[in-house]
Design a protein around this motif. Structure first.
Motif, PDB file in Angstrom:
ATOM      1  N   THR A   1       0.705   1.631  12.385  1.00  0.00           N
ATOM      2  CA  THR A   1       1.651   0.681  12.975  1.00  0.00           C
ATOM      3  C   THR A   1       2.629   1.444  13.848  1.00  0.00           C
ATOM      4  O   THR A   1       3.241   2.422  13.393  1.00  0.00           O
ATOM      5  CB  THR A   1       2.427  -0.074  11.884  1.00  0.00           C
TER       6      THR A   1
ATOM      7  N   THR B   1       2.334   4.035   1.685  1.00  0.00           N
ATOM      8  CA  THR B   1       2.645   4.083   3.112  1.00  0.00           C
ATOM      9  C   THR B   1       3.359   5.384   3.460  1.00  0.00           C
ATOM     10  O   THR B   1       4.258   5.830   2.735  1.00  0.00           O
ATOM     11  CB  THR B   1       3.531   2.888   3.500  1.00  0.00           C
TER      12      THR B   1
ATOM     13  N   GLU C   1      -4.650   2.771   8.382  1.00  0.00           N
ATOM     14  CA  GLU C   1      -3.979   1.759   9.204  1.00  0.00           C
ATOM     15  C   GLU C   1      -2.779   2.407   9.898  1.00  0.00           C
ATOM     16  O   GLU C   1      -2.061   3.218   9.303  1.00  0.00           O
ATOM     17  CB  GLU C   1      -3.497   0.591   8.345  1.00  0.00           C
TER      18      GLU C   1
ATOM     19  N   GLU D   1      -2.427   5.280   2.718  1.00  0.00           N
ATOM     20  CA  GLU D   1      -3.438   4.401   3.295  1.00  0.00           C
ATOM     21  C   GLU D   1      -3.007   3.826   4.640  1.00  0.00           C
ATOM     22  O   GLU D   1      -3.834   3.406   5.435  1.00  0.00           O
ATOM     23  CB  GLU D   1      -3.724   3.238   2.352  1.00  0.00           C
ATOM     24  N   SER D   2      -1.706   3.781   4.860  1.00  0.00           N
ATOM     25  CA  SER D   2      -1.161   3.158   6.065  1.00  0.00           C
ATOM     26  C   SER D   2       0.026   3.982   6.524  1.00  0.00           C
ATOM     27  O   SER D   2       0.813   4.464   5.700  1.00  0.00           O
ATOM     28  CB  SER D   2      -0.731   1.719   5.754  1.00  0.00           C
TER      29      SER D   2
ATOM     30  N   LYS E   1       0.207  -4.151   5.643  1.00  0.00           N
ATOM     31  CA  LYS E   1      -0.930  -4.344   6.545  1.00  0.00           C
ATOM     32  C   LYS E   1      -2.285  -4.247   5.843  1.00  0.00           C
ATOM     33  O   LYS E   1      -3.139  -5.131   6.042  1.00  0.00           O
ATOM     34  CB  LYS E   1      -0.848  -3.339   7.700  1.00  0.00           C
ATOM     35  N   PRO E   2      -2.562  -3.241   5.013  1.00  0.00           N
ATOM     36  CA  PRO E   2      -3.870  -3.214   4.336  1.00  0.00           C
ATOM     37  C   PRO E   2      -4.083  -4.421   3.426  1.00  0.00           C
ATOM     38  O   PRO E   2      -5.176  -4.998   3.389  1.00  0.00           O
ATOM     39  CB  PRO E   2      -3.824  -1.907   3.538  1.00  0.00           C
TER      40      PRO E   2
ATOM     41  N   ALA F   1       3.671  -1.728   8.098  1.00  0.00           N
ATOM     42  CA  ALA F   1       2.661  -0.788   7.593  1.00  0.00           C
ATOM     43  C   ALA F   1       2.425  -0.975   6.099  1.00  0.00           C
ATOM     44  O   ALA F   1       1.294  -0.851   5.619  1.00  0.00           O
ATOM     45  CB  ALA F   1       3.106   0.643   7.881  1.00  0.00           C
TER      46      ALA F   1
ATOM     47  N   SER G   1       0.826  -1.202   0.000  1.00  0.00           N
ATOM     48  CA  SER G   1       0.000   0.000   0.000  1.00  0.00           C
ATOM     49  C   SER G   1       0.864   1.258   0.000  1.00  0.00           C
ATOM     50  O   SER G   1       2.058   1.222   0.312  1.00  0.00           O
ATOM     51  CB  SER G   1      -0.883   0.000   1.252  1.00  0.00           C
TER      52      SER G   1
END
Length: 698
Positions: free
Chosen positions: A190, A83, A188, A157-158, A215-216, A212, A81
């Motif tokens: 982390t 990040t 998200e 997104e993360s 993660k998505p 991170a 993603s």
């Protein structure tokens, strides 16, 4: 009523599904092609087929366990993603500067692994802790909110939160998480203090950003997997294999998917250790070769080696420092791009090379007839006679010898070589690549490969084990039952496990031991709480203490096991001596000697908790029986003959304890084919293992 467990292992080419009948002790396996567009689709398809074949009702399944290499591939291929990263002001470039070490001193064009988070997506914020966790400057909520809005506007997104010295005090990072979620509830988050709460900023940032980054993707896949399995009537929930060789619940996997990176290879190592103990072989080289990669792990005294960090996505094979450092507990193994789908090509000098690029499952090797045109190792093995086109993957998939010969013939035309010569060259190169990796891996641990037994698993392991063993001097090979789906079976015999680390610096010879004991006791409490939800299926729980230590003045640390606690006892001097002796023993085992009169310093404390499965299949010895006739004979190439030989082919299911035969021969089952060369002699053990002994060349 039968009770079952189901194991699922997703590889780069095949998804393996196994079902273990606890009542009868029987294992059933199935291979289906991995569906890369939607991996959960291939899993659901394979599970549904196996449940139908075995007559399994959803209510009779006690456990579903899963491992996957999807997230490792996402890191390697940079498919994670978008990040972002929030860091302490002045430290945005730490993840890019790294440790400034060159992994190849003589390469003027050396390229370091680029960070997962680009410079424009790293935001600096105020707030500061000292090395003991004391607050020097408080964070500014408005500044954090503004930084989060800016990242969100760039499509993040993360986000990874990596604040200086957060390992000593996580409060500021937790406050930042609350601010991020208040501003962007769908983002998200982390925290480095959750994922890697230990010293060394670069490694901590790299691990946190990797978590991170995937993660998505991980959460989306795992949620889709749960829905599809529930639709099949499997409502027990899914346990996930971690890189440390243990199982954990789904929520742990969703919060820390970085711990799943080596889950598939870890399952293979667990299966290898399980099978080897059946015949009292505790020291082995676990060789697992699938469709995309080959792995090797050192197993001593029945336990796979464990390490507390590894490198993902190395830019240069075998070159330490060329990848992304990830600080997690993992099975210690080496992995190379050598599998059935590995593509042969010529380099700039016109020499034949194999891998690391793979045809995977889409389009797959040329012989699959799915659009692949490049010659692969599977094509070569088919041309050499090692594979049966009518019984590939248990006969569930048709492969075409003509397409394999055509693909290798095109490569041969470029090289000026005939088809058989190129096919053997490909097979031999793959064996040499794996042998080279084995020599490095074993030598770095101060061991001699000739002292070990080679245990081969995976669809390609039994095909290549004979010539790999000959290259590294190993004289004995074990091929376990259902070797082609061994990693999936390893999921069903693995323990539940949790690991926790914490930076606490102490010199055991002079510092008080009460704070050390308090830190370990608190960590043990957290590990036990993590495994508590699995207590019905796993137990009893055992806890083990480790520490990363060094002699004062050294710039590196060594992880060693420590004696059991408690440490705050009346005879404190005895315990001090025991802690120092534990580190010195580990240091001598690694380096041969210890420096004189230098105090020991423990830097990072580690606790691992492990609980074996309470349910295990009834293990039955293989019965004696008459020696079977070969199911067929076919022309198979062997280097010792420099040509093809009329070779007997046995059906593994027909072999009984006591079967003994000299090579050359092949033994086929639904998941793989065992190659026994002219210098080999194979025996069927009552344990179910096939044992191959290699004679010396005359």
């Amino acid at each position: 009523m039968a009770t079952w467990a189901i194991g699922i292992d997703i590889g780069g080419t095949f998804t393996d599904v196994v079902a273990l009948d606890y009542t009868a002790g029987s294992l059933h396996g199935l291979k289906v092609l991995t569906t890369h567009g939607d991996p959960a689709e291939g899993v659901a398809d394979g599970v549904a087929k196996l449940m139908e074949q075995c007559g399994i009702a959803g209510r009779d399944v006690l456990r579903v366990v899963h491992a996957t290499t999807l997230f490792t591939n996402a890191l390697i291929e940079r498919r994670g993603s978008v990040t972002g990263m929030l860091v302490t002001r002045g430290f945005a470039d730490a993840v890019e500067i790294g440790n400034e070490r060159k992994y190849d001193l003589y390469d003027l064009n050396m390229e370091a692994a680029p960070p997962l988070v680009p410079r424009d997506l790293r935001a600096e914020i105020g707030g500061r802790l000292d090395a003991r966790g004391n607050v020097l400057e408080r964070i500014d909520p408005q500044e954090v909110r503004a930084a989060v809005r800016a990242l969100a506007n760039r499509g993040v997104e993360s986000v990874a939160v990596c604040l200086l010295h957060a390992y000593a005090n996580p409060d500021q990072e937790r406050a930042v998480r609350s601010l991020v979620l208040a501003e962007q509830p769908a983002m998200e988050v982390t925290l480095s203090s959750d994922v890697a709460p230990v010293i060394r900023e670069f490694e901590r940032m790299s691990t946190t950003s990797a978590n991170a980054y995937i993660k998505p993707l991980a959460n989306g896949y795992l949620e889709a997997l749960e829905r599809r399995l529930e639709a099949l009537g499997l409502r027990t929930g899914v346990l996930m294999m971690l890189s440390n060789g243990g199982l954990s619940h789904m929520q742990q996997a969703k919060s820390k998917p970085i711990e799943l990176l080596e889950s598939g290879p870890a399952a293979g190592a667990i299966a290898a250790a399980h099978y080897s103990v059946r015949d009292s072989y505790g020291d082995l080289l676990a060789f697992d070769m699938g469709g995309t990669t080959a792995k090797l792990c050192l197993v001593e005294k029945g336990k796979p080696a464990i390490t507390f960090g590894f490198e993902a996505a190395r830019r240069k094979r075998f070159a330490e420092g060329s990848g992304l450092p990830v600080r997690i507990t993992t099975i210690d193994l080496i992995e190379i791009g050598a599998g059935g789908g590995s593509i042969a090509h010529t380099d700039r000098m016109g020499l034949l090379k194999v891998g690391p690029a793979s045809a995977g499952s889409e389009p797959g090797p040329a012989c699959y007839g799915r659009g692949g045109t490049e010659p692969t190792v599977t094509d070569a093995n088919l041309v050499l006679g090692y594979l049966n086109p009518d019984y590939f993957a248990g006969g569930t998939m048709a492969i075409d010898s003509g397409m394999a010969e055509a693909a290798i013939g095109r490569a041969g035309a470029r090289l000026g070589q005939e088809v058989t010569s190129v096919a053997w060259g490909m097979h031999d190169i793959v064996a040499e690549n794996m042998a080279a990796a084995a020599r490095v891996h074993v030598a770095e641990r101060g061991r001699d490969p000739r002292d070990f037994v080679l245990l081969s698993t995976g669809g390609g392991g039994p095909l290549h084990a004979y010539y790999v063993a000959r290259k590294i001097g190993v004289r004995r090979i074990i091929c376990p039952p259902s070797a082609g789906v061994a990693s999936a079976y390893g999921l069903l015999v693995a323990p539940a496990r949790a690991d926790l680390s914490r930076t606490v610096t102490v010199r055991p010879a002079v510092d008080g031991l009460a704070p050390l004991e308090a830190a370990f006791a608190d960590m043990e409490k957290h590990v036990a709480a993590t495994l508590a939800p699995l207590a019905d299926g796993f137990g009893p729980l055992s806890l083990h203490r480790h520490a990363d230590g060094r002699f004062v003045g050294q710039g590196f640390t060594l992880s060693v096991p420590l004696p059991d606690g408690p440490y705050d006892i009346e005879d404190e001097q005895r315990m001090r001596d025991a802690l120092v002796a534990a580190f010195e023993a580990g240091y001598r085992d690694k380096f041969g000697r210890t420096p004189p009169n230098v105090p020991v310093e423990l830097v990072n404390l580690r606790v691992s908790g492990e609980a074996p499965p309470r349910h295990a299949g009834a293990r039955q010895a293989l019965e004696q029986g008459a020696i079977p006739q070969p199911k067929q004979r076919r022309k198979v190439y062997f280097r010792e003959f420099a040509g093809y030989a009329d070779t007997p082919v046995y059906d593994r299911d027909s072999l009984r304890a006591g079967f003994s035969c000299a090579g050359p021969l092949l033994v086929e089952d639904a998941g793989s084919c065992l190659v026994v060369g002219p210098l080999g002699h194979v025996e069927q053990m009552a344990s179910g293992n096939l044992m191959i002994t290699i004679k010396e060349q005359a």
